[in-house]
Write a protein that holds these residues in place. Structure first.
Motif, PDB file in Angstrom:
ATOM      1  N   GLY A   1       6.378  20.838  10.909  1.00 21.24           N
ATOM      2  CA  GLY A   1       5.968  19.441  10.807  1.00 21.24           C
ATOM      3  C   GLY A   1       4.631  19.179  11.475  1.00 21.24           C
ATOM      4  N   ALA A   2       4.389  19.819  12.629  1.00 22.25           N
ATOM      5  CA  ALA A   2       3.120  19.630  13.339  1.00 22.25           C
ATOM      6  C   ALA A   2       1.948  20.161  12.520  1.00 22.25           C
ATOM      7  CB  ALA A   2       3.178  20.325  14.696  1.00 22.25           C
ATOM      8  N   PHE A   3       2.088  21.363  11.952  1.00 20.13           N
ATOM      9  CA  PHE A   3       1.032  21.903  11.097  1.00 20.13           C
ATOM     10  C   PHE A   3       0.838  21.032   9.857  1.00 20.13           C
ATOM     11  CE2 PHE A   3       1.595  25.947  13.414  1.00 20.13           C
ATOM     12  CZ  PHE A   3       0.266  26.261  13.624  1.00 20.13           C
ATOM     13  N   ASN A   4       1.919  20.431   9.399  1.00 18.51           N
ATOM     14  CA  ASN A   4       1.842  19.546   8.246  1.00 18.51           C
ATOM     15  C   ASN A   4       0.946  18.348   8.545  1.00 18.51           C
ATOM     16  OD1 ASN A   4       2.422  18.359   5.760  1.00 18.51           O
ATOM     17  ND2 ASN A   4       4.277  17.385   6.525  1.00 18.51           N
ATOM     18  N   VAL A   5       1.137  17.724   9.707  1.00 20.08           N
ATOM     19  CA  VAL A   5       0.325  16.566  10.089  1.00 20.08           C
ATOM     20  C   VAL A   5      -1.137  16.964  10.273  1.00 20.08           C
ATOM     21  CG1 VAL A   5      -0.060  14.825  11.873  1.00 20.08           C
ATOM     22  CG2 VAL A   5       2.272  15.377  11.161  1.00 20.08           C
ATOM     23  N   ILE A   6      -1.376  18.089  10.949  1.00 22.14           N
ATOM     24  CA  ILE A   6      -2.750  18.546  11.184  1.00 22.14           C
ATOM     25  C   ILE A   6      -3.469  18.800   9.861  1.00 22.14           C
ATOM     26  CG2 ILE A   6      -4.148  20.432  12.111  1.00 22.14           C
ATOM     27  CD1 ILE A   6      -2.008  20.729  14.315  1.00 22.14           C
ATOM     28  N   SER A   7      -2.807  19.472   8.949  1.00 18.53           N
ATOM     29  CA  SER A   7      -3.436  19.754   7.653  1.00 18.53           C
ATOM     30  C   SER A   7      -3.670  18.475   6.853  1.00 18.53           C
ATOM     31  CB  SER A   7      -2.573  20.734   6.840  1.00 18.53           C
ATOM     32  OG  SER A   7      -1.285  20.199   6.599  1.00 18.53           O
ATOM     33  N   ASP A   8      -2.777  17.488   6.988  1.00 18.97           N
ATOM     34  CA  ASP A   8      -2.981  16.197   6.317  1.00 18.97           C
ATOM     35  C   ASP A   8      -4.281  15.542   6.779  1.00 18.97           C
ATOM     36  OD1 ASP A   8      -0.779  16.215   4.708  1.00 18.97           O
ATOM     37  OD2 ASP A   8       0.469  14.970   6.012  1.00 18.97           O
ATOM     38  N   VAL A   9      -4.461  15.493   8.084  1.00 22.49           N
ATOM     39  CA  VAL A   9      -5.661  14.855   8.639  1.00 22.49           C
ATOM     40  C   VAL A   9      -6.920  15.598   8.189  1.00 22.49           C
ATOM     41  CG1 VAL A   9      -6.880  14.268  10.761  1.00 22.49           C
ATOM     42  CG2 VAL A   9      -4.408  13.926  10.614  1.00 22.49           C
ATOM     43  N   ILE A  10      -6.886  16.919   8.212  1.00 22.41           N
ATOM     44  CA  ILE A  10      -8.044  17.716   7.783  1.00 22.41           C
ATOM     45  C   ILE A  10      -8.384  17.426   6.330  1.00 22.41           C
ATOM     46  CG2 ILE A  10      -8.869  20.052   7.327  1.00 22.41           C
ATOM     47  CD1 ILE A  10      -7.284  20.973   9.771  1.00 22.41           C
ATOM     48  N   ILE A  11      -7.375  17.449   5.473  1.00 25.20           N
ATOM     49  CA  ILE A  11      -7.601  17.268   4.032  1.00 25.20           C
ATOM     50  C   ILE A  11      -8.130  15.869   3.728  1.00 25.20           C
ATOM     51  CG2 ILE A  11      -6.415  17.090   1.806  1.00 25.20           C
ATOM     52  CD1 ILE A  11      -4.565  19.345   2.783  1.00 25.20           C
ATOM     53  N   LEU A  12      -7.545  14.860   4.345  1.00 20.32           N
ATOM     54  CA  LEU A  12      -7.905  13.479   4.015  1.00 20.32           C
ATOM     55  C   LEU A  12      -9.274  13.079   4.552  1.00 20.32           C
ATOM     56  CD1 LEU A  12      -4.429  11.809   4.582  1.00 20.32           C
ATOM     57  CD2 LEU A  12      -5.524  12.320   2.397  1.00 20.32           C
ATOM     58  N   THR A  13      -9.738  13.747   5.587  1.00 20.72           N
ATOM     59  CA  THR A  13     -11.052  13.410   6.144  1.00 20.72           C
ATOM     60  C   THR A  13     -12.180  14.283   5.605  1.00 20.72           C
ATOM     61  OG1 THR A  13     -10.604  14.839   8.069  1.00 20.72           O
ATOM     62  CG2 THR A  13     -10.082  12.494   8.282  1.00 20.72           C
ATOM     63  N   LEU A  14     -11.859  15.298   4.832  1.00 17.36           N
ATOM     64  CA  LEU A  14     -12.896  16.202   4.301  1.00 17.36           C
ATOM     65  C   LEU A  14     -14.014  15.478   3.545  1.00 17.36           C
ATOM     66  CD1 LEU A  14     -11.132  19.451   3.001  1.00 17.36           C
ATOM     67  CD2 LEU A  14     -12.950  19.280   4.696  1.00 17.36           C
ATOM     68  N   PRO A  15     -13.700  14.550   2.616  1.00 14.41           N
ATOM     69  CA  PRO A  15     -14.783  13.956   1.817  1.00 14.41           C
ATOM     70  C   PRO A  15     -15.538  12.824   2.498  1.00 14.41           C
ATOM     71  CG  PRO A  15     -12.687  13.110   1.068  1.00 14.41           C
ATOM     72  CD  PRO A  15     -12.372  14.097   2.155  1.00 14.41           C
ATOM     73  N   LEU A  16     -15.112  12.387   3.681  1.00 13.20           N
ATOM     74  CA  LEU A  16     -15.709  11.196   4.292  1.00 13.20           C
ATOM     75  C   LEU A  16     -17.197  11.368   4.621  1.00 13.20           C
ATOM     76  CD1 LEU A  16     -12.853   9.807   6.560  1.00 13.20           C
ATOM     77  CD2 LEU A  16     -13.360   9.387   4.144  1.00 13.20           C
ATOM     78  N   PRO A  17     -17.652  12.503   5.185  1.00 12.37           N
ATOM     79  CA  PRO A  17     -19.098  12.645   5.424  1.00 12.37           C
ATOM     80  C   PRO A  17     -19.920  12.523   4.150  1.00 12.37           C
ATOM     81  CG  PRO A  17     -17.889  14.298   6.659  1.00 12.37           C
ATOM     82  CD  PRO A  17     -16.901  13.641   5.752  1.00 12.37           C
ATOM     83  N   THR A  18     -19.406  13.057   3.039  1.00 15.61           N
ATOM     84  CA  THR A  18     -20.118  12.944   1.767  1.00 15.61           C
ATOM     85  C   THR A  18     -20.161  11.505   1.285  1.00 15.61           C
ATOM     86  OG1 THR A  18     -19.493  15.197   1.125  1.00 15.61           O
ATOM     87  CG2 THR A  18     -20.144  13.691  -0.645  1.00 15.61           C
ATOM     88  N   VAL A  19     -19.030  10.801   1.412  1.00 15.19           N
ATOM     89  CA  VAL A  19     -18.986   9.398   0.983  1.00 15.19           C
ATOM     90  C   VAL A  19     -19.996   8.560   1.766  1.00 15.19           C
ATOM     91  CG1 VAL A  19     -17.543   7.322   1.002  1.00 15.19           C
ATOM     92  CG2 VAL A  19     -16.597   9.477   0.165  1.00 15.19           C
ATOM     93  N   TRP A  20     -20.073   8.768   3.076  1.00 17.52           N
ATOM     94  CA  TRP A  20     -20.961   7.953   3.900  1.00 17.52           C
ATOM     95  C   TRP A  20     -22.423   8.366   3.793  1.00 17.52           C
ATOM     96  CZ3 TRP A  20     -20.065   3.452   6.334  1.00 17.52           C
ATOM     97  CH2 TRP A  20     -18.731   3.019   6.351  1.00 17.52           C
ATOM     98  N   SER A  21     -22.699   9.480   3.142  1.00 18.92           N
ATOM     99  CA  SER A  21     -24.089   9.870   2.913  1.00 18.92           C
ATOM    100  C   SER A  21     -24.629   9.333   1.594  1.00 18.92           C
ATOM    101  CB  SER A  21     -24.210  11.399   2.918  1.00 18.92           C
ATOM    102  OG  SER A  21     -23.529  11.964   1.809  1.00 18.92           O
ATOM    103  N   LEU A  22     -23.758   8.713   0.780  1.00 12.54           N
ATOM    104  CA  LEU A  22     -24.175   8.186  -0.508  1.00 12.54           C
ATOM    105  C   LEU A  22     -24.976   6.899  -0.338  1.00 12.54           C
ATOM    106  CD1 LEU A  22     -20.850   8.681  -2.494  1.00 12.54           C
ATOM    107  CD2 LEU A  22     -22.875  10.137  -2.565  1.00 12.54           C
ATOM    108  N   LYS A  23     -25.857   6.639  -1.286  1.00 13.50           N
ATOM    109  CA  LYS A  23     -26.656   5.414  -1.270  1.00 13.50           C
ATOM    110  C   LYS A  23     -25.881   4.306  -1.974  1.00 13.50           C
ATOM    111  CE  LYS A  23     -31.112   7.811  -1.242  1.00 13.50           C
ATOM    112  NZ  LYS A  23     -32.404   8.003  -1.973  1.00 13.50           N
ATOM    113  N   MET A  24     -25.100   3.598  -1.222  1.00 13.27           N
ATOM    114  CA  MET A  24     -24.317   2.499  -1.771  1.00 13.27           C
ATOM    115  C   MET A  24     -24.061   1.486  -0.661  1.00 13.27           C
ATOM    116  SD  MET A  24     -20.474   4.092  -2.086  1.00 13.27           S
ATOM    117  CE  MET A  24     -20.930   5.153  -3.443  1.00 13.27           C
TER     118      MET A  24
END
Length: 376
Positions: free
Chosen positions: A175-198
């Motif tokens: 369960g602990a590895f499950n939560v850690i992997s969830d956070v990693i996966i869900l935050t992966l695209p955020l730097p790309t999203v915030w670098s977009l011109k919008m």
């Protein structure tokens, strides 16, 4: 089908079963709408969709086992349910196996979705690394089901001689590895999203779209807490909440990753608002090669709509034209030398000789923007 002594279902067990039945119905409905959205846009299905379709019956399988357990004495002391204990343990083996494969399948589906829509090299490399980690994690989860007890029959039989490892600790670690992997996966695209011109509100909206899955992480944490209270020596008396949250998590995960994919369907059902713009991109070929975020265009600061329709339009070609002229310039705008070339290559701006249709003004700058989307 199963030989057991039936017990009156406790009210809390009945409530848990009803809640998960409603959740399962909503999950099936949303997945169905997800498929409709894919075909409505003409994009068809890709691996992320196939994996969700594979995970769906697994989530329903968790619900079925919860329903089979309900009349076997869940919530009663093990001294009363002892005749049913071996049947409960056999179902527990299937329960663990289905849970591991369902959660792993959902995570892989999300990561393949990232690979389909993003072309940023750094993000793709990080996604592939996360994909390898999740697959190894899932294999370990499956192996522990078969290796935690020696011989394997000791896992479910009360009469077989043998020994078992700390099963509760194993459940908590997974369960602990499950939560850690969830956070990693869900935050992966955020730097790309915030670098977009919008516009900033649009960035916040897209961030919310990608982080909606954190709801599942909260459920996973709650599940870990309930597992700490699980006593295998009194399994039926202590498994009420662990049983409930374990059946909830996979179906809720499928629901959360499918909800954002309904943007194209909603945009077709709801009246469009003037002044809103959408995510636009240039893609060709199938979903594996065409990426929704490969050609994101600048958006106005008043942009508030965040549909994901274009993410799923796999066979669209977008042409962008912009005409700019000063208010005191009466003659038509001249054509840029490389306008056609830029347009064909999918570049962001192509100046054209198309005259402006804006009302004449003595001062200021006039801008005309034209988008053309055609299916290949």
């Amino acid at each position: 089908m199963f030989d057991y002594i039936e017990f009156p279902m406790l009210p809390i067990v009945r409530v848990h079963l009803v809640i998960n039945c409603v959740l399962a119905f909503l999950t099936v409905s949303v997945v169905g709408l997800r498929l409709v959205a894919r075909f409505v846009t003409g994009a068809g299905l890709w691996w992320d969709d196939y994996l969700i379709l594979f995970a769906l019956p697994q989530g329903l399988g968790m619900l079925i086992i919860q329903g089979l357990w309900a009349p076997m004495g869940i919530g009663y002391p093990v001294t009363e349910t002892l005749p049913n204990l071996e049947t409960i343990l056999k179902l527990l083996v299937a329960y663990e196996l289905i849970y591991s494969t369902a959660i792993g399948t959902i995570k892989v589906s999300v990561l393949l979705f990232y690979l389909r829509v993003f072309v940023n090299r750094g993000l793709r490399m990080a996604t592939k690394a996360a994909l390898a980690f999740v697959m190894l994690w899932n294999i370990g989860n499956i192996l522990q089901v078969f290796l935690i007890c020696r011989p394997f029959a000791k896992t479910y039989s009360l009469t077989v001689e043998g020994e078992c490892g700390d099963q509760v600790a194993s459940f908590i670690a997974i369960g602990a590895f499950n939560v850690i992997s969830d956070v990693i996966i869900l935050t992966l695209p955020l730097p790309t999203v915030w670098s977009l011109k919008m516009a900033t509100p649009t960035k916040f909206g897209l961030t919310g779209v990608f982080l909606v899955g954190l709801v599942v992480s909260v459920i996973a944490i709650i599940r870990i807490v309930t597992l700490t209270r699980l006593d295998l020596q009194n399994l039926t008396g202590t498994m009420i909440w662990a049983d409930f949250w374990s059946a909830t998590e996979p179906n809720l995960g499928i629901l959360c990753v499918s909800l954002p994919m309904l943007g194209s369907l909603l945009s077709r059902c709801l009246p469009s608002r003037r002044g809103n713009t959408k995510l636009a991109y240039h893609s060709s070929g199938n979903g594996a090669n065409g990426s929704a975020f490969s050609k994101l265009k600048d958006q106005s600061q008043t942009d508030t709509q965040i549909p994901l329709e274009n993410i799923y339009a796999a066979n669209q070609e977008v042409h962008y034209q912009s005409a700019v002229g000063a208010g005191r310039t009466p003659e038509p705008l001249r054509t840029a030398p490389d306008a056609d070339k830029d347009k064909d290559s999918g570049s962001d701006v192509a100046l054209t000789d198309q005259p402006t249709h804006l009302s004449d003004q003595k001062n200021g700058i006039r801008v005309q923007t034209k988008w053309t989307i055609s299916h290949n």
